[in-house]
Every structure is written in C-alpha cells, then in structure tokens.
Write a protein that holds these residues in place. Sequence first.
Motif, PDB file in Angstrom:
ATOM      1  N   VAL A 160      -3.039 -19.311   6.488  1.00 59.96           N
ATOM      2  CA  VAL A 160      -2.662 -18.372   5.436  1.00 59.96           C
ATOM      3  C   VAL A 160      -2.495 -16.970   6.012  1.00 59.96           C
ATOM      4  CG1 VAL A 160      -3.505 -17.194   3.370  1.00 59.96           C
ATOM      5  CG2 VAL A 160      -3.614 -19.679   3.515  1.00 59.96           C
ATOM      6  N   LEU A 161      -3.438 -16.548   6.846  1.00 63.31           N
ATOM      7  CA  LEU A 161      -3.349 -15.224   7.464  1.00 63.31           C
ATOM      8  C   LEU A 161      -2.131 -15.125   8.384  1.00 63.31           C
ATOM      9  CD1 LEU A 161      -7.109 -14.542   8.302  1.00 63.31           C
ATOM     10  CD2 LEU A 161      -5.735 -13.457   6.514  1.00 63.31           C
ATOM     11  N   PHE A 162      -1.864 -16.192   9.115  1.00 60.47           N
ATOM     12  CA  PHE A 162      -0.683 -16.206   9.984  1.00 60.47           C
ATOM     13  C   PHE A 162       0.590 -16.090   9.145  1.00 60.47           C
ATOM     14  CE2 PHE A 162       2.732 -18.530  12.126  1.00 60.47           C
ATOM     15  CZ  PHE A 162       2.780 -17.858  13.339  1.00 60.47           C
ATOM     16  N   GLY A 163       0.648 -16.813   8.036  1.00 55.95           N
ATOM     17  CA  GLY A 163       1.813 -16.732   7.166  1.00 55.95           C
ATOM     18  C   GLY A 163       1.979 -15.365   6.540  1.00 55.95           C
ATOM     19  N   TYR A 164       0.854 -14.747   6.166  1.00 56.57           N
ATOM     20  CA  TYR A 164       0.918 -13.458   5.479  1.00 56.57           C
ATOM     21  C   TYR A 164       1.255 -12.319   6.436  1.00 56.57           C
ATOM     22  CZ  TYR A 164      -0.609  -9.359   2.822  1.00 56.57           C
ATOM     23  OH  TYR A 164      -0.662  -8.142   2.201  1.00 56.57           O
ATOM     24  N   TYR A 165       0.653 -12.316   7.625  1.00 56.84           N
ATOM     25  CA  TYR A 165       0.833 -11.198   8.546  1.00 56.84           C
ATOM     26  C   TYR A 165       1.981 -11.396   9.543  1.00 56.84           C
ATOM     27  CZ  TYR A 165      -3.426  -8.813   7.067  1.00 56.84           C
ATOM     28  OH  TYR A 165      -4.369  -8.130   6.339  1.00 56.84           O
ATOM     29  N   ILE A 166       2.421 -12.618   9.754  1.00 59.07           N
ATOM     30  CA  ILE A 166       3.453 -12.857  10.760  1.00 59.07           C
ATOM     31  C   ILE A 166       4.743 -13.395  10.132  1.00 59.07           C
ATOM     32  CG2 ILE A 166       4.022 -14.035  12.910  1.00 59.07           C
ATOM     33  CD1 ILE A 166       1.778 -11.992  13.179  1.00 59.07           C
ATOM     34  N   VAL A 167       4.642 -14.545   9.472  1.00 55.38           N
ATOM     35  CA  VAL A 167       5.850 -15.206   8.983  1.00 55.38           C
ATOM     36  C   VAL A 167       6.496 -14.426   7.845  1.00 55.38           C
ATOM     37  CG1 VAL A 167       6.806 -17.331   8.030  1.00 55.38           C
ATOM     38  CG2 VAL A 167       4.939 -17.435   9.686  1.00 55.38           C
ATOM     39  N   ALA A 168       5.700 -14.069   6.823  1.00 57.37           N
ATOM     40  CA  ALA A 168       6.248 -13.389   5.642  1.00 57.37           C
ATOM     41  C   ALA A 168       6.922 -12.055   5.993  1.00 57.37           C
ATOM     42  CB  ALA A 168       5.145 -13.189   4.601  1.00 57.37           C
ATOM     43  N   PRO A 169       6.304 -11.170   6.789  1.00 61.24           N
ATOM     44  CA  PRO A 169       6.984  -9.902   7.117  1.00 61.24           C
ATOM     45  C   PRO A 169       8.307 -10.096   7.848  1.00 61.24           C
ATOM     46  CG  PRO A 169       4.654  -9.743   7.624  1.00 61.24           C
ATOM     47  CD  PRO A 169       4.924 -11.186   7.316  1.00 61.24           C
ATOM     48  N   PHE A 170       8.357 -11.043   8.807  1.00 59.96           N
ATOM     49  CA  PHE A 170       9.599 -11.298   9.525  1.00 59.96           C
ATOM     50  C   PHE A 170      10.678 -11.802   8.569  1.00 59.96           C
ATOM     51  CE2 PHE A 170       7.070 -11.055  13.374  1.00 59.96           C
ATOM     52  CZ  PHE A 170       7.972 -10.570  14.304  1.00 59.96           C
ATOM     53  N   ALA A 171      10.309 -12.752   7.703  1.00 62.06           N
ATOM     54  CA  ALA A 171      11.285 -13.323   6.781  1.00 62.06           C
ATOM     55  C   ALA A 171      11.766 -12.290   5.770  1.00 62.06           C
ATOM     56  CB  ALA A 171      10.665 -14.527   6.063  1.00 62.06           C
ATOM     57  N   ILE A 172      10.825 -11.532   5.188  1.00 64.83           N
ATOM     58  CA  ILE A 172      11.194 -10.528   4.183  1.00 64.83           C
ATOM     59  C   ILE A 172      12.053  -9.436   4.809  1.00 64.83           C
ATOM     60  CG2 ILE A 172      10.263  -8.721   2.687  1.00 64.83           C
ATOM     61  CD1 ILE A 172       7.889 -10.597   2.132  1.00 64.83           C
ATOM     62  N   ASN A 173      11.686  -8.995   5.991  1.00 61.69           N
ATOM     63  CA  ASN A 173      12.452  -7.939   6.665  1.00 61.69           C
ATOM     64  C   ASN A 173      13.890  -8.386   6.927  1.00 61.69           C
ATOM     65  OD1 ASN A 173      12.983  -5.507   8.146  1.00 61.69           O
ATOM     66  ND2 ASN A 173      12.652  -6.656  10.030  1.00 61.69           N
ATOM     67  N   PHE A 174      14.050  -9.625   7.363  1.00 65.16           N
ATOM     68  CA  PHE A 174      15.410 -10.121   7.641  1.00 65.16           C
ATOM     69  C   PHE A 174      16.221 -10.257   6.355  1.00 65.16           C
ATOM     70  CE2 PHE A 174      18.401 -13.642   7.825  1.00 65.16           C
ATOM     71  CZ  PHE A 174      19.184 -13.287   8.915  1.00 65.16           C
ATOM     72  N   LEU A 175      15.608 -10.842   5.318  1.00 62.71           N
ATOM     73  CA  LEU A 175      16.348 -11.133   4.089  1.00 62.71           C
ATOM     74  C   LEU A 175      16.748  -9.861   3.343  1.00 62.71           C
ATOM     75  CD1 LEU A 175      14.317 -14.216   2.792  1.00 62.71           C
ATOM     76  CD2 LEU A 175      16.603 -14.228   3.789  1.00 62.71           C
ATOM     77  N   VAL A 176      15.839  -8.901   3.260  1.00 63.64           N
ATOM     78  CA  VAL A 176      16.137  -7.710   2.456  1.00 63.64           C
ATOM     79  C   VAL A 176      17.077  -6.747   3.177  1.00 63.64           C
ATOM     80  CG1 VAL A 176      13.921  -7.887   1.276  1.00 63.64           C
ATOM     81  CG2 VAL A 176      14.130  -6.392   3.272  1.00 63.64           C
ATOM     82  N   ASN A 177      17.118  -6.810   4.496  1.00 63.22           N
ATOM     83  CA  ASN A 177      17.997  -5.908   5.247  1.00 63.22           C
ATOM     84  C   ASN A 177      19.346  -6.539   5.585  1.00 63.22           C
ATOM     85  OD1 ASN A 177      16.338  -3.592   5.403  1.00 63.22           O
ATOM     86  ND2 ASN A 177      15.111  -4.564   7.002  1.00 63.22           N
ATOM     87  N   PHE A 178      19.522  -7.808   5.190  1.00 60.04           N
ATOM     88  CA  PHE A 178      20.816  -8.454   5.422  1.00 60.04           C
ATOM     89  C   PHE A 178      21.777  -8.057   4.307  1.00 60.04           C
ATOM     90  CE2 PHE A 178      23.839 -11.898   4.779  1.00 60.04           C
ATOM     91  CZ  PHE A 178      24.357 -12.040   6.047  1.00 60.04           C
ATOM     92  N   GLN A 179      22.932  -7.529   4.671  1.00 58.02           N
ATOM     93  CA  GLN A 179      23.928  -7.104   3.693  1.00 58.02           C
ATOM     94  C   GLN A 179      25.321  -7.558   4.105  1.00 58.02           C
ATOM     95  OE1 GLN A 179      23.198  -2.780   3.456  1.00 58.02           O
ATOM     96  NE2 GLN A 179      22.728  -3.075   1.296  1.00 58.02           N
ATOM     97  N   ILE A 180      26.050  -8.094   3.128  1.00 56.93           N
ATOM     98  CA  ILE A 180      27.440  -8.445   3.375  1.00 56.93           C
ATOM     99  C   ILE A 180      28.301  -7.186   3.385  1.00 56.93           C
ATOM    100  CG2 ILE A 180      29.420  -9.766   2.513  1.00 56.93           C
ATOM    101  CD1 ILE A 180      27.442 -11.675   1.214  1.00 56.93           C
TER     102      ILE A 180
END
Length: 285
Positions: A160-180
């Motif tokens: 859970v900690l790995f998902g919260y501190y590592i996976v989630a930030p990487f995924a959120i950062n990529f998805l929210v900063n991706f723009q067409i």
Amino acid sequence: MPLDQAPYIDYDDNEEEKGEKEMTFIEHLEELRWHIIRSVAAILVFMIIAWFSMSFIFKNIILGPASPDFWTYRKLCELGNLVGIQSLCVDKLNFSLMSREVSGQFMMALTASAIIGLLFAFPYVFWEIWRFIKPGLKITEKKAATGSVFYVTALFFIGVLFGYYIVAPFAINFLVNFQIDPSIENQFDIQSYISILATLTLACGVTFQLPMAILVLTKIGVVTPAFLKEYRKHSIVVILIVAAIITPSPDMISQIVVAIPLYFLYEVSIVVSQRIYKQKLQEAE
C-alpha cells in the motif's frame, strides 16, 4: 490416577485434539457469523474515526499526490538536481478537481472512510479469518503457518505504501500533464481521482502478497522451486503484464517502477518455496 496427580496438559499441546473436534454445519455457520460480525465492527470503528478526521485526511493524504509539494515529487526533484536532470522536478500538476453531483462530496467522504476503515482494520480482519481456518488445520500445518498474520499484514502495508508513494504519483503526474492540445483544460471529477488512487494502492497491497501465495501453493503441492526457476523468464513477461494492468498510465517508467519490486518478490518467493519444499521432504522422510 487421582485427579490431584493428573498431568497438566498445555493448551497448545491440546490444539490438535480441539482442531479435530467435529462441528455441525450449523455450528460452523454460527462460528463464521461471529467472525464476520467482529470484522465488520472493526471496519466500522475505523470508518467512524476516519469520518470525523476527513478534513485532515483529504487535505494531507488523499489530495497529497495532487500537489507538487508531495514527498515523492520533492525527492524526485532532489534526485534530478543531483544527477543534473531538471526535468524530473514537478513544478505543476495541470488539472483541477471538481464535484459535479449534489451528493458528490458526501459520497466521496463516505467512500474514503470505508476504504480507510478497511485498510486499518485489515490486520484484525485477516486475524479473524485465520482464527476461523486454524482449527481445521493439522498441528504441522499450524506450525508451518506460524507468523502468517504478521507477514501478510506487513506485505500488505508495504504494498500500500509503495502504491501510494511511488506508483500513484508517477501515474497521476503522467495522466494529468498529458495534453492533446494546450487549449483543453483538465478538469477531473473527484470520484475519478479517488478511484485511481484507491485502485493503485490496493492493487499494490494485493500483488505484494505473492510470497505468501507461493508459500501456500508450495505447501499444497501445486508449485515447486524447480518449477519457479524453470519459468523465471516467463514470469518476467507476466510481471510486465501485471504492471501494465496496475498502472493506468501507458508510460514505461511507471510500469518498470512497478515491475522491479514484483520481480524481487518473485525471487523471494523462490526462496520461500525452497524452504517449504525442504520441510515437506523432511516430514516425508
């Protein structure tokens, strides 16, 4: 022999006899019912605590990965400054959160409370499940499973900690900063954000149970250390597929970040399988 001279029987030594005591189907259902009631009660207690702390939880925990000041982003920026790659710094997350339904915030608070209640009550819930299963095991199986509650709980929270501190930030950062196109604004519903965050953290908590799953499969004879070693190369492909499923973002960095600890857990599973398999051979001899 007189009663006052009768030998003392320790509770642990008599566990096998108690475990072999037959119960009717109705008695099993009654026993299961009380385990479920106590588990649900524990979840409700943590849900209530989370509900009254929801303002703090939302601001500092749930919305944490949505802020550039999040711990992971700061450490990533420090790493970028150290190696001379300034692009690793996250200066801005290009999105805003909205609630488009009248009951949206209330339902999100309720959902978040339920998820947090389940997370913190997990050790007790698993302990209740173990208490229900344990009487049906043999004494050798009980000894082999010693400490299972601790290891399952530890692996779950590490995941859970790995998902919260590592996976989630990487995924959120990529998805929210991706723009067409720069003219398109990212305005996400709060339900979508919490869904991604909860899915990533819980999925990592579950996948980190791989060593315990291999332990059980080795114990019942489904897999062997030789089998795991033979299909080590194939496991890399499976791990990459699982990493791609866990991470909603298609970038390779996020998938590799997830795949590396999963492969490490696979190697740990081989060691665990070897120990269990060796114990089985000794018992057979």
